[in-house]
Design a protein around this motif. Sequence first.
Motif, mmCIF file in Angstrom:
data_model
loop_
_atom_site.group_PDB
_atom_site.id
_atom_site.type_symbol
_atom_site.label_atom_id
_atom_site.label_comp_id
_atom_site.label_asym_id
_atom_site.label_seq_id
_atom_site.Cartn_x
_atom_site.Cartn_y
_atom_site.Cartn_z
ATOM 1 N N THR A 32 25.432 26.538 37.119
ATOM 2 C CA THR A 32 26.539 27.425 36.738
ATOM 3 C C THR A 32 26.928 28.331 37.901
ATOM 4 O OG1 THR A 32 24.927 28.966 35.761
ATOM 5 C CG2 THR A 32 26.010 27.421 34.270
ATOM 6 N N ASP A 33 25.934 28.856 38.598
ATOM 7 C CA ASP A 33 26.210 29.728 39.731
ATOM 8 C C ASP A 33 26.931 28.974 40.835
ATOM 9 O OD1 ASP A 33 25.525 32.481 41.045
ATOM 10 O OD2 ASP A 33 24.958 31.001 42.547
ATOM 11 N N MET A 38 34.937 33.775 33.947
ATOM 12 C CA MET A 38 33.679 33.025 33.978
ATOM 13 C C MET A 38 32.498 33.902 34.366
ATOM 14 S SD MET A 38 34.776 29.287 35.498
ATOM 15 C CE MET A 38 35.583 29.913 36.995
ATOM 16 N N ASP A 39 32.727 34.849 35.260
ATOM 17 C CA ASP A 39 31.638 35.708 35.712
ATOM 18 C C ASP A 39 31.159 36.620 34.585
ATOM 19 O OD1 ASP A 39 29.879 36.480 37.753
ATOM 20 O OD2 ASP A 39 31.125 38.185 38.301
ATOM 21 N N ASN A 50 27.693 39.552 43.772
ATOM 22 C CA ASN A 50 27.618 39.188 42.358
ATOM 23 C C ASN A 50 26.234 39.418 41.771
ATOM 24 O OD1 ASN A 50 29.354 38.272 40.255
ATOM 25 N ND2 ASN A 50 28.259 36.322 40.224
ATOM 26 N N TYR A 84 34.260 26.542 42.575
ATOM 27 C CA TYR A 84 35.530 27.107 42.130
ATOM 28 C C TYR A 84 36.262 27.801 43.264
ATOM 29 C CZ TYR A 84 38.748 30.111 39.484
ATOM 30 O OH TYR A 84 39.860 30.762 39.011
ATOM 31 N N PHE A 135 37.965 33.606 37.881
ATOM 32 C CA PHE A 135 36.619 33.979 38.317
ATOM 33 C C PHE A 135 36.065 35.083 37.430
ATOM 34 C CE2 PHE A 135 33.498 36.323 40.700
ATOM 35 C CZ PHE A 135 32.751 35.341 41.334
ATOM 36 N N ALA A 180 34.268 26.263 32.307
ATOM 37 C CA ALA A 180 34.684 26.125 33.703
ATOM 38 C C ALA A 180 35.708 25.012 33.859
ATOM 39 C CB ALA A 180 33.465 25.849 34.587
ATOM 40 N N LEU A 198 30.614 28.326 39.874
ATOM 41 C CA LEU A 198 31.426 29.545 39.902
ATOM 42 C C LEU A 198 31.651 30.049 41.326
ATOM 43 C CD1 LEU A 198 32.776 32.005 38.503
ATOM 44 C CD2 LEU A 198 30.503 33.067 38.458
#
Length: 282
Positions: free
Chosen positions: A144-145, A37-38, A177, A152, A34, A65, A148
């Motif tokens: 993408t958000d 990727m973040d 986030n 995920y 995480f 990802a 994630l």
Amino acid sequence: MHSAHSHAPSAASVDSPVVSRPLGVRLLWMGVGFAVMDVYLNVPNFVQLAPVAWLGLYAAFFPLAHAVGRWTGAGGLGALGLAPHRGWARNLGLGFVFCSALWALKYVVLWALGAFQIEGARPAGEISGLVLQAALAMLLSSATDDVLVRGYLVRHLSGVLSAGALVAFTTFVYVINHAWYVHLTLESSLYLGLLGVMFSLALVRTGSLWLSIGLHWGGNVVYRLYDGFDAQGGVLRRVMLPEAPWHEGVKLAMTALTLAALFLLFRFTEKSEREGPLFARG
């Protein structure tokens, strides 16, 4: 109404080793993946990028990802919620239309109540460019958000937490986030919390990310058409009137109405046939 399976997924239904590892190891790998990727997604907050480079960075997130998901034992993009299934495009389209319509209604209500005045519209050429930019950029940003924060994390934790706990946890992560680029106040946290619940419910009810992405995408596109990018303004030339305390209340009320109406939308969405961790237990 389509709903998620109520039983915990069995190990036989999982196509990755995520459930075979000790819980502590699974959580460690989940956290490392995480973080990787973040940080990657938040590079534009620290490095000025041209629009094309920004789009390229977000597009490249998907192979990242996929690799991180496999590395941490969760599986690739399909296992993270992007596997096509019967009705996936329907879910995506319904989510987009639903949220964009209600977001547009929110701005109409604000205008009708005197939050801003409309003086005209931007030239047609600028509007078409803004529409194209908003549609593409917000699709990538939303997807993408969702991969994630929802796909995920739910993939890693759905064998551990109930559906309600997954919704609560992913919503908390979604709000926190945003501290990368939003000053979190009580009002903004409540607003983001309502959005997080809506997107997470869409995932646990359908077993894939397509509805969540559609909802996220639709709301973001309308927001960009309203507000534009980098303070450039949206499709309309607006004059904002003095901010009143009730403005935030209207925004929160309309978002809560959207969340409530989501349960009606579920009647028309399709559930993924895929068995496994994206169907939360309980």
